[in-house]
Design an enzyme around this catalytic site. Structure first.
Site, PDB file in Angstrom:
ATOM      1  CG  HIS A  61       4.780   0.777  -3.926  1.00 15.20           C
ATOM      2  ND1 HIS A  61       4.325   1.472  -5.016  1.00 15.20           N
ATOM      3  CD2 HIS A  61       3.972  -0.304  -3.817  1.00 15.20           C
ATOM      4  CE1 HIS A  61       3.282   0.854  -5.536  1.00 15.20           C
ATOM      5  NE2 HIS A  61       3.048  -0.235  -4.822  1.00 15.20           N
ATOM      6  CG  HIS A  63       2.998  -4.427  -2.579  1.00  9.90           C
ATOM      7  ND1 HIS A  63       2.008  -4.346  -1.637  1.00  9.90           N
ATOM      8  CD2 HIS A  63       2.884  -3.320  -3.338  1.00  9.90           C
ATOM      9  CE1 HIS A  63       1.324  -3.233  -1.824  1.00  9.90           C
ATOM     10  NE2 HIS A  63       1.835  -2.596  -2.851  1.00  9.90           N
ATOM     11  CE1 TYR A 125      -3.749  -4.470  -3.427  1.00  6.28           C
ATOM     12  CE2 TYR A 125      -1.852  -5.008  -2.070  1.00  6.28           C
ATOM     13  CZ  TYR A 125      -2.678  -4.079  -2.646  1.00  6.28           C
ATOM     14  OH  TYR A 125      -2.445  -2.741  -2.450  1.00  6.28           O
ATOM     15  CD  GLN A 129       0.297  -3.372  -5.650  1.00  7.24           C
ATOM     16  OE1 GLN A 129       0.594  -2.192  -5.732  1.00  7.24           O
ATOM     17  NE2 GLN A 129      -0.842  -3.744  -5.120  1.00  7.24           N
TER      18      GLN A 129
END
Length: 143
Positions: A61, A63, A125, A129
């Site tokens: 994924h 971010h 954040y 990760q």
């Protein structure tokens, strides 16, 4: 004091936290592709007058904290990033050259939230990760 960006009649600060995944959440983002995706996303964001403030690519994924001007809808910019990057990936890494839409790489949806006053927390954040995912994996093993 915070720096704001401006258009001809607007002062703005619109940041969004976006997350999207490859189809079937396969772990495809590694090696050369990972390095190229960074360049591809920055270039595509600049086409929509947007800027990637922070980003982190995990194997399954992505971010990103993206600064998008208010004249563009978030869905347009994220759709543009996903669509054009899929086409570029197919052409550079899949051997496809013509008449290819790139519909085989990214999953259909995405996650987005606005980044308000806690921008530093969201950026931290995104930056951390890998540690967060490692902690999640440890929790799964214990249960």
């Amino acid at each position: 004091m915070k720096e704001y960006q401006s258009l001809s009649h607007t002062r703005w600060d619109c940041n969004y936290h976006d997350v999207f995944v490859p189809k079937r959440r396969r772990k495809k983002i590694f090696g050369v592709l990972r390095k190229e995706l960074v360049k591809i996303f920055h270039e595509l964001a600049s086409h929509k007058e947007s800027r990637i403030v922070e980003g982190h690519l995990m194997p399954d994924h992505i971010h990103m904290c993206v600064s998008i001007p208010p004249k563009y809808a978030v869905s347009n910019v994220v759709g543009y990033l996903k669509g054009k990057s899929a086409i570029t990936i197919a052409r550079q890494f899949g051997g496809r050259t013509r008449n290819f839409t790139g519909e085989e790489f990214w999953a259909r949806g995405y996650y987005v939230s606005t980044v308000g006053l806690d921008e530093a927390r969201v950026r931290a954040y995104i930056r951390n990760q890998e540690e967060a995912d490692a902690r999640q994996d440890q929790m799964k093993l214990r249960v």
